[in-house]
Write a protein that holds these residues in place. Structure first.
Motif, PDB file in Angstrom:
ATOM      1  N   ALA A  23       6.256   1.117  12.789  1.00  0.00           N
ATOM      2  CA  ALA A  23       7.397   1.526  11.973  1.00  0.00           C
ATOM      3  C   ALA A  23       7.957   0.353  11.161  1.00  0.00           C
ATOM      4  CB  ALA A  23       8.482   2.113  12.865  1.00  0.00           C
ATOM      5  N   HIS A  24       8.494   0.671   9.975  1.00  0.00           N
ATOM      6  CA  HIS A  24       9.094  -0.346   9.107  1.00  0.00           C
ATOM      7  C   HIS A  24      10.597  -0.447   9.389  1.00  0.00           C
ATOM      8  CE1 HIS A  24       5.302  -0.404   6.968  1.00  0.00           C
ATOM      9  NE2 HIS A  24       5.385   0.904   6.794  1.00  0.00           N
ATOM     10  N   GLY A  33       6.077  -8.289  12.156  1.00  0.00           N
ATOM     11  CA  GLY A  33       6.300  -8.849  10.835  1.00  0.00           C
ATOM     12  C   GLY A  33       6.456  -7.764   9.783  1.00  0.00           C
ATOM     13  N   VAL A  34       6.927  -8.176   8.623  1.00  0.00           N
ATOM     14  CA  VAL A  34       7.079  -7.244   7.505  1.00  0.00           C
ATOM     15  C   VAL A  34       5.701  -6.893   6.953  1.00  0.00           C
ATOM     16  CG1 VAL A  34       7.995  -6.983   5.166  1.00  0.00           C
ATOM     17  CG2 VAL A  34       9.362  -8.098   6.940  1.00  0.00           C
ATOM     18  N   ASP A  35       5.500  -5.633   6.598  1.00  0.00           N
ATOM     19  CA  ASP A  35       4.231  -5.184   6.032  1.00  0.00           C
ATOM     20  C   ASP A  35       4.107  -5.722   4.606  1.00  0.00           C
ATOM     21  OD1 ASP A  35       1.995  -3.893   5.120  1.00  0.00           O
ATOM     22  OD2 ASP A  35       2.649  -1.879   5.658  1.00  0.00           O
ATOM     23  N   SER A  36       3.278  -6.753   4.419  1.00  0.00           N
ATOM     24  CA  SER A  36       3.153  -7.365   3.089  1.00  0.00           C
ATOM     25  C   SER A  36       2.465  -6.435   2.097  1.00  0.00           C
ATOM     26  CB  SER A  36       2.401  -8.693   3.183  1.00  0.00           C
ATOM     27  OG  SER A  36       1.094  -8.493   3.674  1.00  0.00           O
ATOM     28  N   LEU A  37       1.594  -5.548   2.582  1.00  0.00           N
ATOM     29  CA  LEU A  37       0.962  -4.588   1.677  1.00  0.00           C
ATOM     30  C   LEU A  37       2.008  -3.638   1.115  1.00  0.00           C
ATOM     31  CD1 LEU A  37      -1.616  -3.379   0.435  1.00  0.00           C
ATOM     32  CD2 LEU A  37      -1.781  -1.903   2.462  1.00  0.00           C
ATOM     33  N   ARG A  38       2.895  -3.151   1.968  1.00  0.00           N
ATOM     34  CA  ARG A  38       3.949  -2.243   1.519  1.00  0.00           C
ATOM     35  C   ARG A  38       4.923  -2.966   0.583  1.00  0.00           C
ATOM     36  NH1 ARG A  38       9.098  -0.529   3.545  1.00  0.00           N
ATOM     37  NH2 ARG A  38       9.492   1.682   3.106  1.00  0.00           N
ATOM     38  N   ALA A  39       5.279  -4.220   0.932  1.00  0.00           N
ATOM     39  CA  ALA A  39       6.167  -4.990   0.064  1.00  0.00           C
ATOM     40  C   ALA A  39       5.543  -5.195  -1.313  1.00  0.00           C
ATOM     41  CB  ALA A  39       6.461  -6.344   0.704  1.00  0.00           C
TER      42      ALA A  39
END
Length: 450
Positions: A23-24, A33-39
């Motif tokens: 989940a984000h 960690g933060v999803d870099s693909l989504r960012a």
């Protein structure tokens, strides 16, 4: 919108590896960690980032052996999770749900819908240390659940990832796609048995199908390597690429391009300390110090994931020679750069071979998209141990003094390779089958990147 490429315009490529699907929210961001693909997808959608011409995914797009709570809930609903393979994936239906979780984020789905992508698997798409050694493979095949896992893993990879790697001509020639294309309109089609048989054959007979592929974009050639299925695990001919795959790669490494990109899930040029350790471990695991040391070397290999290119010296040396010949103009007009794109290691860095003449040879690692480095590994990297050639080199010299598996510590030609301003390493070339002696060839420089 799907934007077509303008001929002659420089290509923009985004790449990376290792992405878990959680989940984000605060909890997910804290643990994974933060999803870099989504960012990145949100930034492209908002116009804050330029839309790339290609996305390259370099392995561990899904984690079949380290499942999330959502995936485990699905598994519990259909079988006893206390029995093997437990919380890990078992069959095609579970893989299908895993891919659903991985690709269902709205932002990532949008990005994948309007930007071309290229993908290749790594170990966690199937299981950690997949095909690390013959001993590993034999132990897996002795279990009651491995056959169903590997068949489901390769079959689902063909469906959810590999089909998009093929050009229209390659797809039309693909044996499985031909069975789909022959289906009569309105008729039902069940390819379960055929797909299972195909995946089983790919595992047992790697030369029966090629997962590697190549694409040309104007003056840029992209070569994507399968470094998992196509391994040769026979001790006497051990290689990250078997003979057939190496021959294919050799045929694709030709001049006449401005840039040649070699995408391989595992970094070709490792930080110096790691390279030394993996080369040393391969030597002792192959019996250079006797049977007891070989047993220890095999356990170290699995415990610390010592199975990158450096741990397959036959393949490392062959590919190094091919890349050098290309960069020196011995295979046609030399490109400006020969760049290895990689992931896997959960930290990012750049490395460059320092050369007096010829094209640039570069290693660029981008990992992870969303899966943090283990605390112990982060501590080691933070202490600069794996980057510093002197620290790792002195330990390796002490271990290997007077033994057959000598490490590439001494440079017979005076070349120096720099991983950081203070650290020395080598672009190494093996001169005998048992890994000793070694000599240097060329130079490279590298520094860790945030």
């Amino acid at each position: 919108m799907i934007a077509t490429r303008a001929p002659g315009r420089p290509s923009r490529i985004a790449y990376g590896s290792c992405r878990t699907s959680v989940a984000h929210d605060k909890s997910g961001n804290r643990t994974h960690g933060v999803d870099s693909l989504r960012a990145f997808a949100l930034a492209v959608a908002d116009g804050r980032e330029a839309r790339p011409d290609l996305l390259i995914f370099l392995g561990d797009q899904v984690y079949a052996d380290s499942t999330t709570k959502e995936m485990q809930a699905f598994i519990r609903a259909r079988r006893d999770i206390r029995k093997e393979p437990g919380k890990e994936l078992k069959d095609f239906e579970e893989y299908a749900h895993l891919y659903r979780l991985a690709w269902s984020d709205d932002a990532n789905r949008w990005l994948l819908s309007c930007v071309p992508s290229a993908m290749i698997f790594d170990d966690h798409d199937i299981r950690d240390d997949w095909n690390a050694s013959l001993d590993w493979k034999q132990k897996m095949e002795a279990t009651t659940w491995w056959h169903e896992r590997i068949v489901a893993g390769l079959a689902s990879y063909w469906v959810y990832q590999h089909l998009g790697n093929l050009s229209p001509r390659e797809r039309a020639a693909d044996e499985m796609w031909q069975q789909i294309s022959r289906r009569r309109e309105g008729a039902s089609l069940d390819l379960t048995a055929a797909l299972d048989e195909f995946a089983d054959r790919c595992d047992k007979h790697p030369n029966s199908y090629r997962w590697s592929y190549s694409r040309d974009f104007d003056d840029t050639r992209l070569i994507v390597l399968d470094s998992r299925v196509s391994r040769d695990l026979t001790p006497s001919t051990r290689g990250l690429l078997n003979g057939r795959e190496l021959e294919w790669f050799d045929s694709r490494m030709q001049g006449g391009f401005r840039h040649v990109l070699v995408a391989t899930s595992l970094p070709f040029l490792l930080p110096l300390g790691l390279h030394h350790v993996e080369a040393w471990d391969e030597a002792i695991a192959q019996g250079a110090w006797g049977r007891l040391a070989a047993w220890v070397g095999e356990r170290l290999r699995r415990a610390f994931d010592l199975e990158h290119w450096a741990a397959f010296q036959n393949s490392f040396q062959a590919v190094a020679d091919i890349a050098t010949e290309l960069a020196d103009g011995e295979r046609g007009a030399a490109p400006q750069t020969v760049t290895f794109l990689s992931g896997d290691v959960h930290f990012s860095y750049l490395a460059e071979v320092e050369r007096q003449e010829g094209s640039r040879i570069v290693q660029a690692v981008c990992s992870p998209m969303r899966n943090p480095l283990a605390p112990l590994h982060a501590l080691v990297l933070g202490r600069d141990v794996v980057w510093r050639g002197d620290a790792a080199g002195c330990r390796g010299r002490a271990f290997c003094e007077g033994s057959r598996p000598a490490l590439p510590l001494e440079d017979g030609e005076g070349s120096v390779v720099r991983q950081q301003p203070r650290a020395a390493a080598r672009w190494i070339r093996r001169t005998s089958h048992d890994l000793a002696p070694w000599c240097g060839r060329g130079r490279r420089r590298a520094a860790p990147s945030s």
